[in-house]
Design a protein around this motif. Structure first.
Motif, PDB file in Angstrom:
ATOM      1  N   GLY A  75      21.736  46.490  26.934  1.00  0.00           N
ATOM      2  CA  GLY A  75      20.293  46.352  26.994  1.00  0.00           C
ATOM      3  C   GLY A  75      19.759  45.212  27.822  1.00  0.00           C
ATOM      4  O   GLY A  75      18.554  44.915  27.762  1.00  0.00           O
ATOM      5  N   ASP A  76      20.610  44.568  28.632  1.00  0.00           N
ATOM      6  CA  ASP A  76      20.113  43.448  29.438  1.00  0.00           C
ATOM      7  C   ASP A  76      19.575  43.888  30.799  1.00  0.00           C
ATOM      8  O   ASP A  76      19.128  43.062  31.596  1.00  0.00           O
ATOM      9  CB  ASP A  76      21.191  42.378  29.607  1.00  0.00           C
ATOM     10  N   GLY A  77      19.640  45.199  31.074  1.00  0.00           N
ATOM     11  CA  GLY A  77      19.101  45.712  32.332  1.00  0.00           C
ATOM     12  C   GLY A  77      20.094  45.795  33.470  1.00  0.00           C
ATOM     13  O   GLY A  77      19.763  46.294  34.540  1.00  0.00           O
ATOM     14  N   TYR A  78      21.308  45.285  33.232  1.00  0.00           N
ATOM     15  CA  TYR A  78      22.368  45.328  34.243  1.00  0.00           C
ATOM     16  C   TYR A  78      23.502  46.226  33.751  1.00  0.00           C
ATOM     17  O   TYR A  78      23.931  46.130  32.594  1.00  0.00           O
ATOM     18  CB  TYR A  78      22.933  43.931  34.509  1.00  0.00           C
ATOM     19  N   GLY A  79      24.022  47.072  34.642  1.00  0.00           N
ATOM     20  CA  GLY A  79      25.203  47.841  34.295  1.00  0.00           C
ATOM     21  C   GLY A  79      26.371  46.924  33.997  1.00  0.00           C
ATOM     22  O   GLY A  79      26.376  45.747  34.362  1.00  0.00           O
TER      23      GLY A  79
ATOM     24  N   ILE B 260      10.326  50.642  45.710  1.00  0.00           N
ATOM     25  CA  ILE B 260      10.379  49.333  45.065  1.00  0.00           C
ATOM     26  C   ILE B 260       9.099  48.553  45.364  1.00  0.00           C
ATOM     27  O   ILE B 260       8.794  48.293  46.541  1.00  0.00           O
ATOM     28  CB  ILE B 260      11.597  48.524  45.556  1.00  0.00           C
ATOM     29  N   PRO B 261       8.346  48.176  44.346  1.00  0.00           N
ATOM     30  CA  PRO B 261       7.208  47.292  44.613  1.00  0.00           C
ATOM     31  C   PRO B 261       7.708  45.935  45.101  1.00  0.00           C
ATOM     32  O   PRO B 261       8.781  45.477  44.703  1.00  0.00           O
ATOM     33  CB  PRO B 261       6.523  47.182  43.248  1.00  0.00           C
ATOM     34  N   ASP B 262       6.945  45.314  45.974  1.00  0.00           N
ATOM     35  CA  ASP B 262       7.404  44.070  46.585  1.00  0.00           C
ATOM     36  C   ASP B 262       7.748  43.003  45.554  1.00  0.00           C
ATOM     37  O   ASP B 262       8.686  42.227  45.746  1.00  0.00           O
ATOM     38  CB  ASP B 262       6.348  43.535  47.560  1.00  0.00           C
ATOM     39  N   GLU B 263       7.007  42.971  44.457  1.00  0.00           N
ATOM     40  CA  GLU B 263       7.274  41.933  43.451  1.00  0.00           C
ATOM     41  C   GLU B 263       8.598  42.135  42.722  1.00  0.00           C
ATOM     42  O   GLU B 263       9.098  41.222  42.062  1.00  0.00           O
ATOM     43  CB  GLU B 263       6.135  41.869  42.435  1.00  0.00           C
ATOM     44  N   ALA B 264       9.213  43.325  42.862  1.00  0.00           N
ATOM     45  CA  ALA B 264      10.493  43.599  42.206  1.00  0.00           C
ATOM     46  C   ALA B 264      11.680  43.462  43.146  1.00  0.00           C
ATOM     47  O   ALA B 264      12.830  43.567  42.712  1.00  0.00           O
ATOM     48  CB  ALA B 264      10.483  45.006  41.608  1.00  0.00           C
TER      49      ALA B 264
ATOM     50  N   GLY C  29      16.129  49.686  47.884  1.00  0.00           N
ATOM     51  CA  GLY C  29      15.835  51.089  47.607  1.00  0.00           C
ATOM     52  C   GLY C  29      17.065  51.942  47.407  1.00  0.00           C
ATOM     53  O   GLY C  29      17.054  52.904  46.626  1.00  0.00           O
ATOM     54  N   ALA C  30      18.161  51.601  48.098  1.00  0.00           N
ATOM     55  CA  ALA C  30      19.405  52.367  47.972  1.00  0.00           C
ATOM     56  C   ALA C  30      20.221  51.946  46.749  1.00  0.00           C
ATOM     57  O   ALA C  30      21.172  52.643  46.385  1.00  0.00           O
ATOM     58  CB  ALA C  30      20.254  52.199  49.228  1.00  0.00           C
ATOM     59  N   ARG C  31      19.848  50.822  46.116  1.00  0.00           N
ATOM     60  CA  ARG C  31      20.681  50.247  45.065  1.00  0.00           C
ATOM     61  C   ARG C  31      20.125  50.457  43.662  1.00  0.00           C
ATOM     62  O   ARG C  31      20.629  49.886  42.702  1.00  0.00           O
ATOM     63  CB  ARG C  31      20.852  48.751  45.345  1.00  0.00           C
TER      64      ARG C  31
ATOM     65  N   THR D 277      19.495  52.127  30.700  1.00  0.00           N
ATOM     66  CA  THR D 277      19.444  50.930  29.864  1.00  0.00           C
ATOM     67  C   THR D 277      18.409  51.129  28.766  1.00  0.00           C
ATOM     68  O   THR D 277      17.470  51.925  28.910  1.00  0.00           O
ATOM     69  CB  THR D 277      19.074  49.691  30.699  1.00  0.00           C
ATOM     70  N   SER D 278      18.576  50.373  27.675  1.00  0.00           N
ATOM     71  CA  SER D 278      17.543  50.343  26.638  1.00  0.00           C
ATOM     72  C   SER D 278      16.556  49.220  26.896  1.00  0.00           C
ATOM     73  O   SER D 278      15.575  49.061  26.158  1.00  0.00           O
ATOM     74  CB  SER D 278      18.193  50.156  25.258  1.00  0.00           C
ATOM     75  N   GLY D 279      16.817  48.427  27.926  1.00  0.00           N
ATOM     76  CA  GLY D 279      15.944  47.317  28.282  1.00  0.00           C
ATOM     77  C   GLY D 279      15.212  47.587  29.582  1.00  0.00           C
ATOM     78  O   GLY D 279      14.936  48.737  29.936  1.00  0.00           O
ATOM     79  N   LYS D 280      14.912  46.531  30.311  1.00  0.00           N
ATOM     80  CA  LYS D 280      14.235  46.639  31.603  1.00  0.00           C
ATOM     81  C   LYS D 280      15.284  46.630  32.703  1.00  0.00           C
ATOM     82  O   LYS D 280      16.022  45.662  32.845  1.00  0.00           O
ATOM     83  CB  LYS D 280      13.262  45.471  31.791  1.00  0.00           C
ATOM     84  N   PRO D 281      15.382  47.699  33.496  1.00  0.00           N
ATOM     85  CA  PRO D 281      16.419  47.746  34.541  1.00  0.00           C
ATOM     86  C   PRO D 281      16.175  46.695  35.613  1.00  0.00           C
ATOM     87  O   PRO D 281      15.031  46.339  35.900  1.00  0.00           O
ATOM     88  CB  PRO D 281      16.294  49.160  35.103  1.00  0.00           C
ATOM     89  N   TRP D 282      17.250  46.223  36.218  1.00  0.00           N
ATOM     90  CA  TRP D 282      17.129  45.153  37.218  1.00  0.00           C
ATOM     91  C   TRP D 282      16.342  45.599  38.445  1.00  0.00           C
ATOM     92  O   TRP D 282      15.726  44.778  39.123  1.00  0.00           O
ATOM     93  CB  TRP D 282      18.511  44.627  37.588  1.00  0.00           C
ATOM     94  N   LEU D 283      16.368  46.895  38.736  1.00  0.00           N
ATOM     95  CA  LEU D 283      15.457  47.505  39.712  1.00  0.00           C
ATOM     96  C   LEU D 283      14.860  48.742  39.050  1.00  0.00           C
ATOM     97  O   LEU D 283      15.549  49.449  38.305  1.00  0.00           O
ATOM     98  CB  LEU D 283      16.200  47.912  40.994  1.00  0.00           C
ATOM     99  N   PRO D 284      13.584  49.043  39.308  1.00  0.00           N
ATOM    100  CA  PRO D 284      12.930  50.153  38.607  1.00  0.00           C
ATOM    101  C   PRO D 284      13.403  51.517  39.077  1.00  0.00           C
ATOM    102  O   PRO D 284      13.597  51.746  40.273  1.00  0.00           O
ATOM    103  CB  PRO D 284      11.449  49.946  38.937  1.00  0.00           C
ATOM    104  N   LEU D 285      13.605  52.439  38.112  1.00  0.00           N
ATOM    105  CA  LEU D 285      13.878  53.839  38.427  1.00  0.00           C
ATOM    106  C   LEU D 285      12.556  54.584  38.558  1.00  0.00           C
ATOM    107  O   LEU D 285      11.531  54.165  38.002  1.00  0.00           O
ATOM    108  CB  LEU D 285      14.739  54.492  37.351  1.00  0.00           C
ATOM    109  N   GLN D 286      12.567  55.699  39.262  1.00  0.00           N
ATOM    110  CA  GLN D 286      11.349  56.433  39.555  1.00  0.00           C
ATOM    111  C   GLN D 286      11.089  57.517  38.508  1.00  0.00           C
ATOM    112  O   GLN D 286      11.999  58.275  38.153  1.00  0.00           O
ATOM    113  CB  GLN D 286      11.451  57.095  40.931  1.00  0.00           C
TER     114      GLN D 286
END
Length: 543
Positions: free
Chosen positions: A33-37, A387-391, A409-411, A426-435
């Motif tokens: 749940g930390d957002g990282y695989g 990916i929004p610029d802030e992410a 975008g590829a990652r 993830t059950s948390g916030k992913p390190w990069l957002p999925l669409q």
């Protein structure tokens, strides 16, 4: 998924025809749940990878790192980043892969370290002329206070950063990635220890990052066109081909003769593991192309990446030229080519050329002789993430002040199941957002759809193993130089299998007999010795 325990192939040249699956640990599956695989997620999905039908797993860096460049800034080469797990977790993953007949190749980042590496921290403290600084490229400023030369980082901006005492250090990439000095015996000795460390744990090989960049020449000499040279070395930068190919031979820090002495020493290490069948593949984008053959001489590395298809148009003449040239070039030294349509440094192929086009090209390439490298998510038909610029996290974005968006975008992490993001990653916030638009691209959704991209890849990999891996050389039967039914038709035979790719928006009828093995999209009409190939599709026929 029906899986079972099997043994690894005993073929000492297994890599020549293998399908490698590149998977970034942090984008695969998060179990805490930390957002990282993490490696627990990798272990949980080993059955999926076996079901898919791959032969080997390529892991980009998973070592201790501040993650300024996705792990390609290594702080400790012999420790697993705690975010991903432990060495024990890696070992369990490795054994699980081996039990399922899959090998594991790890990324070896040897051109540079992280600025958090103990060596670099020691160099900062030790000062001018020290043995600690001699492990890197530290030089005094010019008399006017400017950097030692005018080289530009491949990530944008100068390739030199000044430290407190006034000296500059070289970094061809981000300022957090100081280049190592491979003329220093400390460097060579330590990396040989690291090779043995991972081989002793059971790793099956290495992907050598920036394999052509270890040896620098003319470090104190300016380049006449530093910005042009930096742009020419970037696959994601548009440039007139003639200008690019004129600039590439002038690179003073890539593809120098001294790198081959390093790899000859390494080959003796690899061969010392005997029946383990250890391999190494070079990330070396060189010009002229014949220089690539030097990296796969009998006493050096085993493979060299072919990057030609990463930015090729979906156009018959260009694809034929690139493919046939790669096959002929590697054949001249007794090697086989490697094929890749996407990787962690390039736009995803579905975004670059289109969904149907990427399916057709993948099916065509999977039938070619040699090995294939599939980037995780490619089997799902994933496009680049928005990916929004802030992410954003790629240092390219920050070093160019947003002019270049970088490779985030590829990652983006993989979508596994469900109707809403982050789709089981993830059950948390992913390190990069999925669409949110990826709900029809999840593994769960595609497994049950026989026409999905996932099932296309799985069927193709199984058929490849059954019909093509030992089926001989390419015999081109339709191409721009062989004549044929259409300028938008490419076709070849390997043994008793024929492969046709229709690159046009219209169906093409051909005169051929054979049993249809697989089609990338559409319905194939066959009767009376004729087959109609659907628009933008590839078929395999068995004779």
């Amino acid at each position: 998924m029906n899986t079972s325990t099997i043994t690894l192939s005993s073929d000492p040249e297994w890599y020549r025809k293998a399908v490698f699956y590149e998977v970034m640990v942090r984008s695969f599956l998060d179990t805490n749940g930390d957002g990282y695989g993490d490696f627990r997620g990798m272990i949980d999905k080993l059955d999926y990878l076996q079901w898919l039908g791959i032969d080997a797993i390529w892991l980009p860096p998973f070592f201790q790192s501040p993650l300024r460049d996705g792990g390609y800034d290594v702080a400790d080469y012999r420790e697993v980043l705690p975010t991903y797990g432990s060495t024990a977790d890696f070992d369990e993953f490795l054994q699980g892969a081996h039990d399922r007949g899959m090998r594991v190749v790890i990324d070896f980042v040897i051109n540079h370290t992280s600025d958090q590496h103990v060596w670099f921290q020691e160099a900062l403290k030790a000062g001018r002329g020290s043995k600690e600084r001699a492990r890197f490229h530290f030089y005094d400023a010019n008399s006017d206070g400017t950097p030692p030369n005018n080289w530009i980082s491949l990530f944008g901006g100068p390739s030199w950063t000044q430290v407190d005492d006034g000296q500059f250090y070289l970094h061809l990439f981000d300022s957090s990635q100081p280049d190592l000095n491979w003329d220093n015996p400390d460097v060579a000795e330590d990396f040989e220890k690291t090779l043995r460390f991972w081989l002793d744990l059971g790793a099956d090989g290495f992907r050598i990052d920036v394999a052509h960049g270890l040896v620098k020449e003319d470090v104190l000499k300016d380049h006449p066109d530093p910005q042009g040279l930096s742009d020419a070395l970037r696959l994601d930068m548009p440039m007139d081909p003639e200008r690019r190919y004129a600039l590439l031979p002038t690179v003073p820090y890539f593809d120098r003769q001294g790198v081959h002495e390093i790899y000859r020493k390494w080959r003796t290490i690899f061969d010392s593991y005997g029946s383990r069948e250890v391999m190494a593949v070079a990330e070396a984008w060189v010009h002229p192309p014949v220089n690539a053959t030097r990296y796969v001489r009998a006493d050096e590395l085993h493979q060299v990446f072919n990057f030609d298809l990463l930015d090729a148009a979906f156009e018959a003449e260009q694809l034929y030229g690139l493919m046939s040239a790669a096959i002929d070039l590697m054949k001249s030294v007794g090697a086989l080519p490697t094929w890749a349509l996407s990787n962690h440094d390039s736009p995803r192929v579905a975004s670059r050329i289109g969904d149907l086009q990427s399916r057709a090209l993948a099916l065509f390439v999977l039938a070619l002789p040699g090995s294939c490298y599939v980037f995780a998510g490619q089997e799902l038909g994933l496009p680049d993430g928005v990916i929004p610029d802030e992410a954003r996290q790629d240092p390219i974005y920050f070093r160019t002040k947003g002019v270049q968006k970088g490779r985030d975008g590829a990652r983006v992490p993989l979508p596994w199941k469900g109707e809403t993001a982050p789709f089981g990653f993830t059950s948390g916030k992913p390190w990069l957002p999925l669409q949110e638009g990826w709900k029809d691209l999840t593994v769960e959704k595609q497994e049950s759809d026989p026409r999905s991209t996932l099932n296309l890849y799985r069927n193709a990999l199984n058929l490849r193993a059954e019909h093509l891996v030992n089926n001989g050389e390419v015999e081109w039967i339709e191409s721009p130089v062989h004549g044929g039914k259409s300028a938008s038709l490419l076709a070849f035979k390997r043994g008793n299998v024929s492969v046709y790719m229709n690159l046009s928006d219209l169906p093409i009828e051909i005169e051929v007999n054979g049993k249809l093995l697989v089609v990338s999209s559409g319905i194939v009409d066959g009767r009376d010795g004729k087959v109609t190939i659907p628009p933008v599709s590839t078929i395999w026929l068995h004779h």
